[in-house]
Design an enzyme around this catalytic site. Structure first.
Site, mmCIF file in Angstrom:
data_model
loop_
_atom_site.group_PDB
_atom_site.id
_atom_site.type_symbol
_atom_site.label_atom_id
_atom_site.label_comp_id
_atom_site.label_asym_id
_atom_site.label_seq_id
_atom_site.Cartn_x
_atom_site.Cartn_y
_atom_site.Cartn_z
ATOM 1 N N GLY A 1 -13.564 -3.380 17.680
ATOM 2 C CA GLY A 1 -12.198 -3.158 17.165
ATOM 3 C C GLY A 1 -11.120 -3.581 18.141
ATOM 4 N N HIS B 1 0.824 -1.201 0.000
ATOM 5 C CA HIS B 1 0.000 0.000 0.000
ATOM 6 C C HIS B 1 0.857 1.249 0.000
ATOM 7 C CE1 HIS B 1 -2.403 -3.122 1.916
ATOM 8 N NE2 HIS B 1 -3.360 -2.617 1.191
HETATM 9 N N1 LIG Z 1 -9.037 -1.494 16.126
HETATM 10 C C1 LIG Z 1 -9.421 -0.251 15.985
HETATM 11 N N2 LIG Z 1 -10.317 0.281 16.830
HETATM 12 C C2 LIG Z 1 -10.734 1.560 16.683
HETATM 13 N N3 LIG Z 1 -10.311 2.356 15.696
HETATM 14 C C3 LIG Z 1 -9.428 1.856 14.824
HETATM 15 C C4 LIG Z 1 -8.935 0.548 14.918
HETATM 16 N N4 LIG Z 1 -8.063 0.347 13.900
HETATM 17 C C5 LIG Z 1 -8.024 1.500 13.198
HETATM 18 N N5 LIG Z 1 -8.852 2.390 13.744
HETATM 19 C C6 LIG Z 1 -9.140 3.744 13.289
HETATM 20 O O1 LIG Z 1 -9.313 3.701 11.886
HETATM 21 C C7 LIG Z 1 -8.525 4.741 11.316
HETATM 22 C C8 LIG Z 1 -8.091 4.321 9.921
HETATM 23 O O2 LIG Z 1 -9.214 4.376 9.127
HETATM 24 P P1 LIG Z 1 -9.125 4.106 7.567
HETATM 25 O O3 LIG Z 1 -7.815 4.577 7.038
HETATM 26 O O4 LIG Z 1 -10.330 4.707 6.966
HETATM 27 O O5 LIG Z 1 -9.260 2.557 7.493
HETATM 28 P P2 LIG Z 1 -8.242 1.497 6.890
HETATM 29 O O6 LIG Z 1 -7.061 1.469 7.831
HETATM 30 O O7 LIG Z 1 -9.017 0.237 6.905
HETATM 31 O O8 LIG Z 1 -7.868 1.957 5.521
HETATM 32 C C9 LIG Z 1 -7.379 4.932 12.256
HETATM 33 O O9 LIG Z 1 -6.858 6.227 12.165
HETATM 34 C C10 LIG Z 1 -8.007 4.670 13.605
HETATM 35 O O10 LIG Z 1 -8.576 5.834 14.161
HETATM 36 O O1 LIG Z 2 -5.632 -2.338 2.669
HETATM 37 C C1 LIG Z 2 -6.358 -3.255 2.572
HETATM 38 C C2 LIG Z 2 -7.236 -3.690 3.641
HETATM 39 O O2 LIG Z 2 -6.747 -3.274 4.889
HETATM 40 P P1 LIG Z 2 -7.320 -2.062 5.736
HETATM 41 O O3 LIG Z 2 -6.935 -2.447 7.117
HETATM 42 O O4 LIG Z 2 -8.796 -1.955 5.492
HETATM 43 O O5 LIG Z 2 -6.595 -0.829 5.264
HETATM 44 C C3 LIG Z 2 -6.397 -3.978 1.336
HETATM 45 O O6 LIG Z 2 -5.877 -3.242 0.307
HETATM 46 C C4 LIG Z 2 -5.720 -5.301 1.392
HETATM 47 O O7 LIG Z 2 -6.740 -6.188 1.432
#
Ligand SMILES: Nc1ncnc2c1ncn2[C@@H]1O[C@H](COP(=O)(O)OP(=O)(O)O)[C@@H](O)[C@H]1O
Ligand SMILES: O=C(COP(=O)(O)O)[C@@H](O)CO
Length: 578
Positions: free
Chosen positions: A483, A217
C-alpha cells in the site's frame, strides 16, 4: 434514498445478475464482471475498464462494440479485487494484450496494478491509463492525484475506438493518455447518496445550499454555497473549467469541444437541459465550437442529486476517434455493424487444492479457522460504526466492505479446515477469499495480512508464539510494501506496526502468545485512537484532510477491534493456544 434491496450485502451481485439478464445482446457474465457477448477479432487490444458498483452506466453499461471489451465490477463504491480484474481481463483478451483504464482511486490503482503484474507474469502484455479529470480533487501541480469522474467516458471511448481501428497497445495507450489530458470535469451536489440498507445519506447538504467540487461517492465537497439559479450554476461550471484549459489549447476561441453534462443520479433531465442551455451559450460566447454535446447520466453516484460538467477538448485525431459508432447497453452512437455472437461460456471456478499438511499444523487448523470466524463476528458487531467512521472523510463503505471480505474468509477457512488443510493453508484460503470478495483497499490489504501470516506459519508444525509473531511482522512489512503507506499517514499501518512491534517484543521476552497478543492488541487500540489527531495522506480521505481531524482512521480502528477480539479468544484457552 435507495429504497429497494433484498440483502444489502448481496446488492451488487444481484444487480449484476439483473443487468446481464437484461443485456445479453451486448454482454455476458464472467467471474468478476462482464465481457462483450459479441465476437472480437483476433489480435485486437482488449480495453478493460472497471470500478465500484453504484455508478451506472459506469462501468458495465459501457461494455459493447465500439467501447470496452470487459468491465470488472466491484462491490458498492469499492474497487474490484485483483482476482476479479484478472479473471475479466483473461476472458476479454484476444491476443492483442490488455489496456486497463479506470478512475484514479486508491483501491482501484492497488488492485488493477496487481492484476497487471499477474497478467504480465503470465505473458499477457498490459498497459494502463488512469482517468484524472476532476479538477477539484488536486491542484494542477498534482494532476496525477486527481480522481476520475464523468471524464471516464471520453478516455474509455477514445481508447476503444483506437483498439477497434487496429491500433496496438502502444497506440491505444498514447491516444488514451492524450484524451485524459484533454478532459476536465467539475461537479456539485445538493443531497448526498444513501447506500442500500444504510439509514442515512453519506453526507447531507443544508437546505438551500450546494456542495461544490465533490466526487462520485458522496465524498464531501471542497466548498459550500447557496444554490444558484440554473444559469448561475452553468456560469460556475464553465468558468471553473475555462480557467484550466489543457496543454495544447491556448484559448477556447475556435477550439472544438465536447461538453458532457452528467447527472449524478437523481437530478432531473429537464433541470439539466435548463442548465445546458446556458452552458452552450457561454461556450459559444467564448468562441468555442461545440461538437456532439452530451446531456445525461454517464457516471452516477447512486441517488445523489448533483451534476458535473466535463469538457473534452478535441484535436483532429481525437475527433476522428470520437465519431466512431458505439453500441453498448447504456450508450449508442452511430450505426454499428453487429458482430456475431460469441457463445463462449465461462468455465467453472476451480476449487483450490489442499496441500498435504503435518499433524501439528492440522491440529491447529480449527483454531486458525476460529480466529477467522471471530474476526467476521467482530466486524458484524461493528459494521455500522465502521461505516459511520468512513463516512466522515471517506466513502462510508468500510463496514460493508470488511463484512463481505471477513464473511467470505470465514467460509473459506472453515471449508479448508474441513478438507484437512494445515493452519497455514487455512489462512491463505481465507486471505484469497477476503481480497476476492471485498475488493477495495482494505480487502487487498487484509488479503496480504492473512496470506503473510499463513505462509509464515506454514503447514508443517504446530504454530508457536515465535512463528505467529514472525507472521504478523511479515504482514506489517507486506502491507507497507503493497500500500506504500508509512506510519503517520493515518491508515491501518498506524495500528499494525505497533501491534507487530509489541507482539514481537512480548514473545522475545518469553511471554506466552496469549499475553503477548493481549499487550499488542492494547498497543494497537491506543495507536488506532491516536490516529484521530493525524491528517490523512493516502486514499479517499486525503482531499478532506481537515474533516477527518478528530476521527480515528476506520482501517486502523477495525484492525484494533479484530486484534482485541482474537486476544480474548486466545486468553480463554491459554494452554491450548500458546
Ligand atoms: N495505502 C494504504 N495503506 C494501508 N492502508 C490503507 C491505505 N489506503 C487506505 N488504507 C486503509 O484502508 C481503509 C479504507 O478501507 P475501505 O474503506 O474498506 O476501502 P476503500 O477506501 O477502498 O473503500 C482506510 O481507513 C485505511 O486504514
Ligand atoms: O470507489 C471506488 C474505488 O475506490 P476505492 O479506493 O476502492 O474506494 C469505485 O467506486 C470507483 O471505481
Amino acid at each position: 434514498m435507495t429504497r429497494l434491496w433484498n440483502d444489502p450485502s448481496a446488492f451488487a451481485d444481484e444487480m449484476i445478475d439483473g443487468f446481464v439478464a437484461a443485456n445479453g445482446r451486448c454482454v455476458r457474465r464472467v467471474a468478476g464482471g462482464v465481457v462483450r457477448s459479441t465476437v472480437v477479432p483476433d489480435g485486437q487490444v482488449a480495453v478493460v475498464i472497471g470500478g465500484g458498483s453504484g455508478h451506472y452506466p459506469a462501468f458495465a453499461g459501457l461494455v459493447g462494440q465500439g467501447l470496452a471489451h470487459g468491465a470488472a465490477m466491484g462491490n458498492l463504491f469499492a474497487s474490484p479485487s485483483t482476482q476479479q480484474i484478472v479473471s475479466v481481463a483473461k476472458a476479454a483478451e484476444h491476443g492483442g494484450g490488455v489496456f486497463f483504464t479506470y478512475g484514479n482511486y486508491a483501491g482501484d490503482v492497488l488492485n488493477f496494478d496487481a492484476a497487471q503484474d499477474r497478467l504480465r507474469a503470465d505473458g499477457i502484455a498490459c498497459t494502463t491509463v488512469t482517468v484524472t479529470d476532476d479538477i477539484s480533487s488536486a491542484t494542477p501541480a498534482e494532476k496525477h492525484k486527481r480522481r476520475g469522474i464523468a471524464g471516464d467516458l471520453t478516455v474509455f471511448r477514445i481508447a476503444s475506438a483506437a483498439a477497434e481501428a487496429g491500433g496496438d497497445l502502444g497506440e491505444v495507450t498514447r491516444v488514451a493518455a492524450l484524451a485524459n489530458e484533454r478532459t476536465r470535469s467539475f461537479g456539485v451536489a445538493f443531497t448526498g447518496c444513501t447506500l442500500p440498507g444504510a439509514e442515512a445519506p453519506l453526507f447531507s447538504v443544508p437546505e438551500g445550499r450546494m456542495a461544490v467540487g465533490l466526487g462520485i461517492h458522496g465524498e464531501p465537497g471542497i466548498d459550500e454555497t447557496e444554490i444558484p439559479t440554473a444559469d448561475g450554476l452553468a456560469e460556475l461550471l464553465v468558468s471553473r473549467l475555462l480557467a484550466e484549459l489543457p496543454e495544447g489549447v491556448e484559448t477556447a476561441r475556435d477550439a472544438r469541444v465536447v461538453p458532457i453534462l452528467n447527472g449524478l443520479g437523481s437530478l432531473k433531465y429537464e433541470e439539466m437541459f435548463v442548465i445546458y442551455r446556458r452552458i452552450a451559450e457561454l461556450l459559444s460566447d467564448e468562441g468555442a465550437v461545440i461538437v456532439d454535446p452530451h446531456v445525461g447520466e454517464y457516471c452516477t453516484s447512486f441517488d445523489m442529486a448533483g451534476t458535473s460538467l466535463t469538457l473534452f477538448w478535441l484535436d483532429d485525431e481525437l475527433e476522428r476517434l470520437w465519431q466512431t459508432p458505439v453500441d453498448t447497453p447504456a450508450y449508442r452512437r452511430g450505426t454499428v455493424i453487429a458482430a456475431a455472437r460469441d457463445d463462449a461460456t465461462s468455465s467453472a471456478e476451480a476449487i483450490a487444492d489442499i496441500p498435504t499438511a503435518g499433524d501439528g499444523s492440522r491440529a491447529a487448523a480449527s483454531l486458525a479457522a476460529l480466529v477467522v470466524s471471530v474476526t467476521a463476528e467482530t466486524i458484524d458487531t461493528h459494521v455500522d460504526e465502521l461505516g459511520r467512521l468512513d463516512q466522515i472523510a471517506g466513502d462510508g463503505d468500510h463496514g460493508i466492505g470488511m463484512q463481505r471480505g471477513a464473511r467470505a474468509a470465514r467460509a473459506a477457512a472453515e471449508s479448508a479446515a474441513d478438507r484437512g488443510a494445515g493452519a497455514g493453508t487455512v489462512l491463505v484460503h481465507a486471505a484469497d477469499a477476503w481480497s476476492d470478495r471485498a475488493g477495495g483497499t482494505s480487502g487487498a490489504l487484509w488479503g496480504v495480512i492473512l496470506r503473510s501470516i499463513g505462509e509464515t506459519i506454514g503447514d508443517e508444525d504446530r504454530p508457536d508464539a515465535k512463528s505467529v509473531a514472525a507472521g504478523v511482522a511479515a504482514a506489517s512489512r507486506g502491507v507497507m510494501a503493497y500500500g506504500k503507506a508509512e506510519v503517520g499517514d493515518k491508515t491501518m499501518v498506524d495500528a499494525l506496526v505497533p501491534f507487530s512491534a509489541e507482539l514481537t517484543r512480548g514473545v522475545e521476552t518469553g511471554e506466552p502468545l496469549s499475553a503477548a497478543w493481549a499487550g499488542a492488541a492494547d498497543a494497537a487500540t491506543r495507536a488506532a485512537a491516536a490516529t484521530a489527531d493525524l491528517l490523512p495522506r493516502m486514499g479517499r480521505a486525503r482531499p478532506h484532510a481537515e474533516k477527518s481531524l478528530g476521527t480515528p482512521d476506520p482501517g486502523a480502528h477495525s484492525l484494533a477491534l479484530i486484534a482485541t477480539a482474537i486476544g480474548t479468544l486466545l486468553a480463554d484457552a491459554p494452554d491450548e493456544r500458546n
